[in-house]
Write an enzyme that holds these catalytic residues in place. Sequence first.
Site, PDB file in Angstrom:
ATOM      1  CG  ASN A  63      -4.385  12.265  -5.531  1.00  0.00           C
ATOM      2  OD1 ASN A  63      -4.366  13.044  -6.460  1.00  0.00           O
ATOM      3  ND2 ASN A  63      -4.961  12.115  -4.488  1.00  0.00           N
ATOM      4  CB  SER A  99      -4.387   7.525  -3.222  1.00  0.00           C
ATOM      5  OG  SER A  99      -4.765   8.375  -3.555  1.00  0.00           O
ATOM      6  NE  ARG A 125     -10.547  11.036  -3.919  1.00  0.00           N
ATOM      7  CZ  ARG A 125     -10.265  11.833  -5.088  1.00  0.00           C
ATOM      8  NH1 ARG A 125     -11.614  12.807  -6.110  1.00  0.00           N
ATOM      9  NH2 ARG A 125      -8.973  11.432  -5.929  1.00  0.00           N
ATOM     10  CG  ASP A 147      -2.532   1.074   1.371  1.00  0.00           C
ATOM     11  OD1 ASP A 147      -2.361   1.353   0.497  1.00  0.00           O
ATOM     12  OD2 ASP A 147      -2.138   1.912   2.650  1.00  0.00           O
ATOM     13  CG  ASP A 199      -1.593   2.194   5.993  1.00  0.00           C
ATOM     14  OD1 ASP A 199      -2.299   2.223   5.279  1.00  0.00           O
ATOM     15  OD2 ASP A 199      -1.451   2.926   7.065  1.00  0.00           O
ATOM     16  N   GLY A 218      -7.580   3.576   3.045  1.00  0.00           N
ATOM     17  CA  GLY A 218      -7.944   2.120   2.537  1.00  0.00           C
ATOM     18  C   GLY A 218      -8.944   1.917   0.904  1.00  0.00           C
ATOM     19  CG  ASP A 254      -1.701   7.492   0.516  1.00  0.00           C
ATOM     20  OD1 ASP A 254      -1.045   7.949   0.285  1.00  0.00           O
ATOM     21  OD2 ASP A 254      -3.062   7.489   0.255  1.00  0.00           O
TER      22      ASP A 254
END
Length: 253
Positions: free
Chosen positions: A141, A139, A64, A17, A197, A61, A19
Amino acid sequence: MPENLPDLRRADGVLFDLDGVLTPTAEVHMRAWKAVFDGVFAQWDITPAYTDADYYAYVDGKKRYDGVASLLRSRNVEIPWGDVSDGPEVESVCGIGNRKNAAFAAALRRDGIAPYPGSLALITRLRAEGIPQGVVSSSKNAEEVLAAAGIRDFFTVVVDGRVAERDALASKPAPDMFRAGAVALGVNPDASVAVEDALAGVGSAVAAGFATVVGVDRGAGPEALRQAGATCIVDDLIRLLPSTNTDESMENA
């Protein structure tokens, strides 16, 4: 190396992952979500107030818009889904999600981002060992963050929110994204490692068939990560380097 920690050098591949695992962008996301939801809750008189616990339970996780819908549903609030083209002023799931993304993008441009030192050390070692590496992130991004952090070249595969939207992959904790990551990387999940995470991300990796799922505790809590299916838990990816593994730095599933 302590036998309870996986030796990532023996894995077919490793899928991370982004972020909160490779970069501290989870903190930027958290601040952006809090600013947006505080405003929404105040405007619509929604109670109880939004908290960090809500982030971990309903948003972290997930893609959005799924995160927006999940959080509002937890307060028995239903609003139109809208369209991905909705401006940030539109009172729809997509509009609120786009409002948050605008806040995140502004913070990223203003402040930049750097990888966690321990994460950078690990992916550098794995690249030297020739272990295939990929990123699985909800994400949209992800590519921008990886480039800003200077680590895009470490990964041959990036399955992110844009890929998920394009290929109609269900949001974590469904197995779709990690399963797609394994296929794109050309590895078998049962001989590879997933590193997450977020509780939704851990659940996704487990459902995708990863026998080894490393939970990185950046705030979700070791017990919650364990219950979600993490097979081991560390507080920093530096713990997975052979020369620095210690039993005291991790908790066993």
